[in-house]
Design a protein around this motif. Structure first.
Motif, mmCIF file in Angstrom:
data_model
loop_
_atom_site.group_PDB
_atom_site.id
_atom_site.type_symbol
_atom_site.label_atom_id
_atom_site.label_comp_id
_atom_site.label_asym_id
_atom_site.label_seq_id
_atom_site.Cartn_x
_atom_site.Cartn_y
_atom_site.Cartn_z
ATOM 1 N N ASP A 112 0.807 -1.228 0.000
ATOM 2 C CA ASP A 112 0.000 0.000 0.000
ATOM 3 C C ASP A 112 0.837 1.274 0.000
ATOM 4 O OD1 ASP A 112 -2.260 -1.548 0.015
ATOM 5 O OD2 ASP A 112 -2.486 -1.514 2.208
ATOM 6 N N ARG A 113 2.147 1.131 0.162
ATOM 7 C CA ARG A 113 2.994 2.328 0.165
ATOM 8 C C ARG A 113 3.165 2.927 -1.231
ATOM 9 N NH1 ARG A 113 8.371 0.150 2.932
ATOM 10 N NH2 ARG A 113 7.881 -1.555 1.484
ATOM 11 N N PHE A 114 2.838 2.148 -2.276
ATOM 12 C CA PHE A 114 3.119 2.595 -3.640
ATOM 13 C C PHE A 114 1.840 2.794 -4.440
ATOM 14 C CE2 PHE A 114 6.573 -0.481 -2.479
ATOM 15 C CZ PHE A 114 7.515 0.481 -2.153
ATOM 16 N N THR A 115 1.759 3.963 -5.100
ATOM 17 C CA THR A 115 0.658 4.245 -6.028
ATOM 18 C C THR A 115 1.252 4.660 -7.361
ATOM 19 O OG1 THR A 115 -0.780 5.007 -4.230
ATOM 20 C CG2 THR A 115 -1.385 5.643 -6.483
ATOM 21 N N VAL A 116 0.978 3.878 -8.410
ATOM 22 C CA VAL A 116 1.422 4.243 -9.758
ATOM 23 C C VAL A 116 0.393 5.212 -10.326
ATOM 24 C CG1 VAL A 116 2.021 3.421 -12.065
ATOM 25 C CG2 VAL A 116 2.564 2.016 -10.056
ATOM 26 N N ILE A 117 0.768 6.478 -10.402
ATOM 27 C CA ILE A 117 -0.209 7.499 -10.770
ATOM 28 C C ILE A 117 -0.339 7.673 -12.276
ATOM 29 C CG2 ILE A 117 -0.080 8.729 -8.586
ATOM 30 C CD1 ILE A 117 1.878 10.692 -9.832
ATOM 31 N N GLU A 118 0.707 7.313 -13.052
ATOM 32 C CA GLU A 118 0.590 7.396 -14.511
ATOM 33 C C GLU A 118 1.719 6.607 -15.173
ATOM 34 O OE1 GLU A 118 -0.003 10.604 -18.176
ATOM 35 O OE2 GLU A 118 -0.029 11.301 -16.095
ATOM 36 N N SER A 119 1.382 5.996 -16.311
ATOM 37 C CA SER A 119 2.368 5.363 -17.186
ATOM 38 C C SER A 119 2.301 6.064 -18.534
ATOM 39 C CB SER A 119 2.075 3.868 -17.364
ATOM 40 O OG SER A 119 2.240 3.164 -16.144
ATOM 41 N N VAL A 120 3.455 6.495 -19.043
ATOM 42 C CA VAL A 120 3.502 7.199 -20.327
ATOM 43 C C VAL A 120 4.501 6.507 -21.244
ATOM 44 C CG1 VAL A 120 2.734 9.468 -19.536
ATOM 45 C CG2 VAL A 120 5.135 8.834 -19.295
ATOM 46 N N ASN A 121 4.226 6.547 -22.533
ATOM 47 C CA ASN A 121 5.040 5.844 -23.519
ATOM 48 C C ASN A 121 6.186 6.721 -24.026
ATOM 49 O OD1 ASN A 121 6.077 4.328 -25.625
ATOM 50 N ND2 ASN A 121 4.348 4.682 -26.990
ATOM 51 N N GLY A 122 7.421 6.287 -23.733
ATOM 52 C CA GLY A 122 8.603 7.020 -24.196
ATOM 53 C C GLY A 122 9.303 6.376 -25.370
ATOM 54 N N ASP A 123 8.808 5.225 -25.836
ATOM 55 C CA ASP A 123 9.271 4.600 -27.081
ATOM 56 C C ASP A 123 10.769 4.272 -27.073
ATOM 57 O OD1 ASP A 123 8.406 3.535 -29.474
ATOM 58 O OD2 ASP A 123 8.904 5.311 -30.637
ATOM 59 N N PHE A 124 11.367 4.138 -25.878
ATOM 60 C CA PHE A 124 12.786 3.813 -25.720
ATOM 61 C C PHE A 124 13.718 4.896 -26.271
ATOM 62 C CE2 PHE A 124 11.207 -0.726 -25.674
ATOM 63 C CZ PHE A 124 11.527 -0.959 -24.347
ATOM 64 N N LEU A 125 13.214 6.122 -26.479
ATOM 65 C CA LEU A 125 14.016 7.194 -27.060
ATOM 66 C C LEU A 125 14.310 8.278 -26.026
ATOM 67 C CD1 LEU A 125 12.068 7.643 -30.427
ATOM 68 C CD2 LEU A 125 14.202 6.378 -30.072
ATOM 69 N N ARG A 126 15.514 8.824 -26.053
ATOM 70 C CA ARG A 126 15.885 9.885 -25.110
ATOM 71 C C ARG A 126 15.000 11.111 -25.301
ATOM 72 N NH1 ARG A 126 21.901 11.685 -23.262
ATOM 73 N NH2 ARG A 126 22.148 9.452 -23.623
ATOM 74 N N SER A 127 14.753 11.472 -26.555
ATOM 75 C CA SER A 127 13.920 12.653 -26.830
ATOM 76 C C SER A 127 12.507 12.469 -26.286
ATOM 77 C CB SER A 127 13.872 12.935 -28.331
ATOM 78 O OG SER A 127 13.337 11.825 -29.037
ATOM 79 N N LYS A 128 11.978 11.249 -26.417
ATOM 80 C CA LYS A 128 10.640 10.981 -25.885
ATOM 81 C C LYS A 128 10.658 10.934 -24.361
ATOM 82 C CE LYS A 128 7.279 9.976 -27.792
ATOM 83 N NZ LYS A 128 6.894 8.776 -28.554
#
Length: 328
Positions: free
Chosen positions: A194-210
């Protein structure tokens, strides 16, 4: 005398014809001295890891004396499919490819199967109902990598005495094996805590710029104070996120916990500096094992269907002084 000259000219003409015939029969192989030719479709050159992986394949092919037909797909599945078809036309001995996504390979791999060409999948897996379409897979256990990331977070939270931490996740290419399994393994590790809440997952496409774009979005959405942990699926995205954090006055590794995957040199240096808290290793050095399998297949031997290299993790809790240069 004229008779001797005519004989000499005839012999010279015969020799020239023989040489021309030999040259015409010789295929335009990438290396004329190789008994075996490997067709390799690399998905891109988006990171130090990927570049190191390609170098590993090139070096291993040279050491084994194999020809290597290398094609860089530049992140496009259609280019990979076209490359595989060109390998089939050339009648290479073995096809190796790193699939950019999991689906969409059945038709072209059926063509390879019908041509009698073994296929080795490297680094990322495919989704298919017919496992006979490929001979072997070699690459990381991505589920285990995700679990290692989650286990570090638990250890870190314990050491901090943390009561609650907001987690954001920067994922790799959507529908790719490492993206799905690194996410699943991480979630399994922290599930029920219960100590952890994943508030969002975003797609970075394995790229530094993303990774930079994702981090800017996350900071704008939640503010520096709303993010306690960043779990990033590879070092390139992590390094991009790190630059954005520092530009915003956030101290990565201190103000926010930063967990990454791969282990390339630039990220390990940041770990030593305290700017990253943990890196889960994913080695690109797969070429030697691939060529070993190519050799075994050429001799009619059976190779294991699943092959995982030994990998570890590095964190702020470890002594990193003896860690050798990464080479990528």
């Amino acid at each position: 005398m004229k008779h001797s000259v005519r004989i000499a000219l005839a012999l010279l003409l015969a020799l020239c014809c023989a040489l021309m015939t030999a040259c015409a029969a010789k295929p335009a192989s990438p290396t004329s001295q190789s008994a075996l030719v490997v067709g390799f479709s690399q998905l891109g050159a988006e990171s130090g890891w990927r570049i190191g992986n390609t170098a590993s394949m090139e070096q291993a092919a040279q050491e084994w004396g194999f020809g290597l037909m290398l094609d860089n797909a530049n992140q496009r599945q259609d280019k990979q499919i076209a490359a595989i078809r060109s390998f089939i036309s050339y009648q290479v001995d073995v096809i190796v490819f790193s699939p950019i996504v999991e689906t969409g390979w059945n038709n072209v791999l059926t063509e390879a199967k019908n041509a009698g060409i073994p296929v080795i999948i490297m680094d990322r897996m495919i989704e298919t109902d017919d496992d006979d379409l490929y001979t072997a897979y070699i690459g990381a256990d991505f589920l285990a990598e995700g679990k290692k990331a989650g286990e570090f977070l638990i250890k870190k939270a314990d050491a901090m005495g943390a009561e609650h931490l907001n987690v954001v996740e920067i994922t790799g290419t959507e529908a790719s094996t490492p993206m799905r399994e690194r996410q699943a393994g991480f979630m399994q590790a922290i599930e029920g805590d219960d100590r952890f809440t994943v508030i969002e997952s975003v797609n970075g496409d394995f790229l530094r710029s993303k990774g930079e774009e994702c981090m800017r979005h996350l900071l704008e959405t939640y503010g520096p104070e709303g993010i306690d942990v960043i779990y990033s699926h590879n070092d390139e995205m992590t390094l991009g996120a790190l630059d954005v954090l520092e530009s915003a006055g956030v101290k990565p590794g201190k103000d926010v916990i930063l967990i990454s995957v791969d282990g390339q040199q630039e990220a390990v240096d940041a770990l030593r500096e305290g700017r990253i808290n943990c890196i889960v290793e994913c080695t690109p050095d797969l070429g030697g094992k691939v060529m070993e399998m190519v050799d075994a297949l050429s001799r009619g031997e059976t190779v294991p269907k699943q092959n995982h290299p030994e990998e570890t993790s590095f964190s702020e809790f470890d002594d990193l002084s003896g860690l050798a240069p990464r080479g990528y």
